[in-house]
Structures are given as structure tokens and as C-alpha cells.
Enzyme design. Sequence first.
Site, PDB file in Angstrom:
ATOM      1  N   ALA A  66       0.944  -1.319  -0.032  1.00 48.44           N
ATOM      2  CA  ALA A  66      -0.146   0.130   0.021  1.00 48.44           C
ATOM      3  C   ALA A  66       0.943   1.215  -0.082  1.00 48.44           C
ATOM      4  O   ALA A  66       2.241   0.996   0.335  1.00 48.44           O
ATOM      5  CB  ALA A  66      -1.113   0.071   1.119  1.00 48.44           C
ATOM      6  N   GLY A 109       0.774  -4.938   0.791  1.00 53.50           N
ATOM      7  CA  GLY A 109      -0.702  -5.007  -0.077  1.00 53.50           C
ATOM      8  C   GLY A 109      -0.216  -5.690  -1.239  1.00 53.50           C
ATOM      9  O   GLY A 109      -1.155  -6.091  -1.876  1.00 53.50           O
ATOM     10  N   GLU A 112      -0.764  -9.167  -0.627  1.00 54.50           N
ATOM     11  CA  GLU A 112      -2.146  -9.564  -0.312  1.00 54.50           C
ATOM     12  C   GLU A 112      -2.823  -9.340  -1.859  1.00 54.50           C
ATOM     13  O   GLU A 112      -3.731 -10.364  -2.088  1.00 54.50           O
ATOM     14  CB  GLU A 112      -2.781  -8.359   0.508  1.00 54.50           C
ATOM     15  N   GLU A 132       4.646  -5.124   7.416  1.00 57.99           N
ATOM     16  CA  GLU A 132       3.865  -3.917   7.983  1.00 57.99           C
ATOM     17  C   GLU A 132       4.378  -3.818   9.224  1.00 57.99           C
ATOM     18  O   GLU A 132       4.498  -2.732   9.934  1.00 57.99           O
ATOM     19  CB  GLU A 132       2.378  -4.253   8.025  1.00 57.99           C
TER      20      GLU A 132
HETATM   21  N1  CO8 Z   1       4.633   3.378  -0.678  1.00 58.37           N
HETATM   22  C1  CO8 Z   1       4.966   4.448  -1.261  1.00 58.37           C
HETATM   23  N2  CO8 Z   1       6.007   4.334  -2.021  1.00 58.37           N
HETATM   24  C2  CO8 Z   1       6.765   3.453  -2.135  1.00 58.37           C
HETATM   25  C3  CO8 Z   1       6.365   2.065  -1.667  1.00 58.37           C
HETATM   26  C4  CO8 Z   1       5.281   1.856  -0.625  1.00 58.37           C
HETATM   27  N3  CO8 Z   1       4.866   0.897  -0.296  1.00 58.37           N
HETATM   28  N4  CO8 Z   1       7.523   1.297  -1.875  1.00 58.37           N
HETATM   29  C5  CO8 Z   1       8.470   1.958  -2.785  1.00 58.37           C
HETATM   30  N5  CO8 Z   1       8.277   3.272  -2.834  1.00 58.37           N
HETATM   31  C6  CO8 Z   1       8.679   4.311  -3.597  1.00 58.37           C
HETATM   32  C7  CO8 Z   1      10.177   4.886  -2.693  1.00 58.37           C
HETATM   33  O1  CO8 Z   1       9.613   5.824  -1.548  1.00 58.37           O
HETATM   34  C8  CO8 Z   1      10.727   5.417  -3.825  1.00 58.37           C
HETATM   35  O2  CO8 Z   1      10.185   6.550  -4.175  1.00 58.37           O
HETATM   36  P1  CO8 Z   1      11.234   8.078  -4.078  1.00 58.37           P
HETATM   37  O3  CO8 Z   1      12.246   7.761  -5.391  1.00 58.37           O
HETATM   38  O4  CO8 Z   1      10.207   9.084  -4.659  1.00 58.37           O
HETATM   39  O5  CO8 Z   1      11.954   7.957  -2.883  1.00 58.37           O
HETATM   40  C9  CO8 Z   1      10.547   4.353  -5.107  1.00 58.37           C
HETATM   41  O6  CO8 Z   1       9.230   3.908  -4.681  1.00 58.37           O
HETATM   42  C10 CO8 Z   1      11.627   3.411  -4.982  1.00 58.37           C
HETATM   43  O7  CO8 Z   1      11.980   2.822  -3.928  1.00 58.37           O
HETATM   44  P2  CO8 Z   1      13.163   2.511  -3.157  1.00 58.37           P
HETATM   45  O8  CO8 Z   1      14.200   3.719  -3.298  1.00 58.37           O
HETATM   46  O9  CO8 Z   1      13.017   2.258  -1.871  1.00 58.37           O
HETATM   47  O10 CO8 Z   1      13.748   1.382  -3.907  1.00 58.37           O
HETATM   48  P3  CO8 Z   1      15.079   0.308  -3.266  1.00 58.37           P
HETATM   49  O11 CO8 Z   1      14.909  -0.896  -4.501  1.00 58.37           O
HETATM   50  O12 CO8 Z   1      16.008   0.889  -2.593  1.00 58.37           O
HETATM   51  O13 CO8 Z   1      13.998  -0.807  -2.293  1.00 58.37           O
HETATM   52  C11 CO8 Z   1      11.958  -1.917  -1.537  1.00 58.37           C
HETATM   53  C12 CO8 Z   1      12.884  -1.558  -2.661  1.00 58.37           C
HETATM   54  C13 CO8 Z   1      12.616  -2.868  -0.494  1.00 58.37           C
HETATM   55  C14 CO8 Z   1      10.655  -2.619  -1.942  1.00 58.37           C
HETATM   56  C15 CO8 Z   1      11.595  -0.658  -0.499  1.00 58.37           C
HETATM   57  O14 CO8 Z   1      10.920   0.424  -1.495  1.00 58.37           O
HETATM   58  C16 CO8 Z   1      10.581  -0.837   0.532  1.00 58.37           C
HETATM   59  O15 CO8 Z   1      10.891  -1.348   1.447  1.00 58.37           O
HETATM   60  N6  CO8 Z   1       9.293  -0.451   0.162  1.00 58.37           N
HETATM   61  C17 CO8 Z   1       8.203  -0.632   1.216  1.00 58.37           C
HETATM   62  C18 CO8 Z   1       7.726  -2.042   1.567  1.00 58.37           C
HETATM   63  C19 CO8 Z   1       6.890  -1.965   2.506  1.00 58.37           C
HETATM   64  O16 CO8 Z   1       6.958  -1.622   3.674  1.00 58.37           O
HETATM   65  N7  CO8 Z   1       5.409  -2.283   2.170  1.00 58.37           N
HETATM   66  C20 CO8 Z   1       4.354  -2.583   3.012  1.00 58.37           C
HETATM   67  C21 CO8 Z   1       3.566  -1.333   2.723  1.00 58.37           C
HETATM   68  S1  CO8 Z   1       2.029  -1.213   3.961  1.00 58.37           S
HETATM   69  C22 CO8 Z   1       0.868  -2.039   3.494  1.00 58.37           C
HETATM   70  O17 CO8 Z   1       1.085  -2.547   2.261  1.00 58.37           O
HETATM   71  C23 CO8 Z   1      -0.515  -2.370   4.270  1.00 58.37           C
HETATM   72  C24 CO8 Z   1      -1.233  -3.119   3.470  1.00 58.37           C
HETATM   73  C25 CO8 Z   1      -2.639  -3.010   4.276  1.00 58.37           C
HETATM   74  C26 CO8 Z   1      -3.144  -1.497   4.492  1.00 58.37           C
HETATM   75  C27 CO8 Z   1      -4.610  -1.626   4.853  1.00 58.37           C
HETATM   76  C28 CO8 Z   1      -5.210  -0.522   5.730  1.00 58.37           C
HETATM   77  C29 CO8 Z   1      -6.683  -0.798   6.281  1.00 58.37           C
END
Ligand code: CO8
Length: 259
Positions: A66, A109, A112, A132
Site C-alpha cells: 500500500a 498489500g 495481499e 507491515e
Molecule cells: N509506498 C509508497 N512509496 C513506495 C513504496 C510504498 N509501499 N515502496 C516503494 N516506494 C517508493 C519509494 O519511496 C521510492 O520513491 P522515491 O524515489 O520518491 O523516494 C521509490 O518507490 C523506489 O523505492 P526505493 O528507493 O525504496 O527502492 P529500493 O530498491 O531501494 O527498495 C523496497 C525497494 C525494498 C521494496 C523498498 O522500496 C521498500 O521497503 N518499500 C516498502 C515496502 C513495504 O513496507 N510495504 C508495505 C507497505 S504497508 C501495506 O502494504 C499495508 C497494506 C494494508 C493496508 C490496509 C489498511 C486498512
Amino acid sequence: MTDFETIIVERRERVALVTLNRPKALNALNFQVLADLQAAFTEFDRDPAVGAVVITGSAKAFAAGADIKEMAPKTYMDMFLDDAFAGWDRIGCARKPTIAAVAGYALGGGCELAMLCDILIAADTAKFGQPEIGLGIIPGIGGSQRLTRAIGKAKAMDLVLTGRTMDAEEAERAGLVSRIVPADELLDAALTVAATVAGMSLPVAMIAKESVNRAFETTLAEGLRFERRMFHSLFATDDQKEGMAAFVEKRQPANFTHR
Ligand code: CO8
């Protein structure tokens, strides 16, 4: 087919191919992605020309979860009153068979969303996880439930409590993924599976999907009763007559119902 802001929808004969298209955010699932997918899936269920759906992302990310930036400022009241993520149920309730073709990250997500699909095909580059907990939340689109049903308590607890990722091989061993293919063959493999499913009788495929899904919702006795009733009902179809006649006559079935 409608144009969407965050997804690309193409048709490959009877298969609808959905590509998540927020490459700069690793396909993070914001509210617009959800709205686009909901609208697209409503169209697929209505459209008799769609026999199966494939959802895919990019080589680097199916979806990295998400959209954290969109969620970060939300309050309890926003989340409780809007309940916006409930819309993801629309994908799980799709009546046509769905296939997730996953390369790269399928986190939170993203994992999921893949689990909302009926068949999960992984590239050898796929990485699954529910990270998460590291953000101070838990999975919210079914991760704690569907992952546990798919791979059992031991591994689900391991993933949900540590936030670690699982590679494609581990995911296949654990039963999350039905097959692994080399990354550059992922889309072709998923489209081939989808075309095979879409070539079957549409009502029979829909009933088969409903019957398998019933296993997650009910007791064994009720599930068996449901399956038996569905099985009986198929003898009222032309497709059962044609499918069995074709076998007896040593030919391929023709004219299965596709609407
Ligand atoms: N949300 C928003 N932006 C994201 C996300 C995300 N989940 N993942 C990556 N991005 C963005 C980064 O911020 C970055 O943007 P910018 O260039 O503007 O800084 C761009 O994508 C590229 O990402 P990275 O530079 O971080 O790329 P890397 O190759 O270094 O890393 C990863 C890749 C390991 C995937 C890393 O991006 C990461 O850890 N992302 C987050 C993963 C995560 O924690 N996901 C879970 C999110 S929470 C969720 O899904 C809950 C769902 C249920 C909610 C329901 C509520 C009721």
C-alpha cells in the site's frame, strides 16, 4: 476498454491483461489504483468476452505494498470511517478466474493482492513478504488470514512477526505459488495459463473457482455438499454433453459456452 490512470488494461483474445503502472513508486497501491482495479474488475465480470484475467507489475516490483506516503498522515477516524481498503474485496470477489504474475517485490498489500488471485505464478526473481510490522501496523487486506491459510501458521507467523521476505523457491515450497518460471518467461507463462482457462466453458470455470474458494469459507461437510450440488447442476449444461461426447468420440470439445 476504458483508459485508467494507474493501470494498463489490454486484451489478448479472451484474456484481460492488467499491468500495474506506477513505476516510480514500485507500483505502490494508492487509492487511485484501487479505484481503477475495482472499475476494471466490474467491467471484466460484465464482459462476456473476458474468460480470465492476468494481473502483473514490472520486472522490479509486482507491487511494493500500500502507498505508505498516502497512508502516513491518516488518523484512526479516517481509516475507520472511510474503510477505503474494504474495496479490495472486489478483487477477491471477481467471478472470472484471476492469475497473478509476480516478478520482483510483492510486499504488504502487493502480496495481499497476489493472494486475492486464484493462481499465483512467480518469476524466479519474486520476493514475498508482509513487512507491515516494521511500519507499526499489521497486514490490512487479508494478509494475516490468507497467508496463514496458504502456508500455515509457522511460516505466516515468521513472516508477519519479523517482516522478512521469502523468495520464489520458498514460496513455492510453502504452497503460496503454483509455479515458478524464469523472469523473462513470466508473462508468456501466465498468459498461456490464462488462455487455457479462458478456453474452457466459462460457467464451468466460474463454478470450479467458486467451489475451490468455498473450501476456505466453510466446514468440510458443507463444502462437500456444495461441491456435490454444483457437480449435479453441470449435467444440465450443453458443455457437459459436449465435453463428454468429445472424449468418447476422441476429438477436442467444440463450442464450449463462452458467455
Ligand atoms: N509506498 C509508497 N512509496 C513506495 C513504496 C510504498 N509501499 N515502496 C516503494 N516506494 C517508493 C519509494 O519511496 C521510492 O520513491 P522515491 O524515489 O520518491 O523516494 C521509490 O518507490 C523506489 O523505492 P526505493 O528507493 O525504496 O527502492 P529500493 O530498491 O531501494 O527498495 C523496497 C525497494 C525494498 C521494496 C523498498 O522500496 C521498500 O521497503 N518499500 C516498502 C515496502 C513495504 O513496507 N510495504 C508495505 C507497505 S504497508 C501495506 O502494504 C499495508 C497494506 C494494508 C493496508 C490496509 C489498511 C486498512
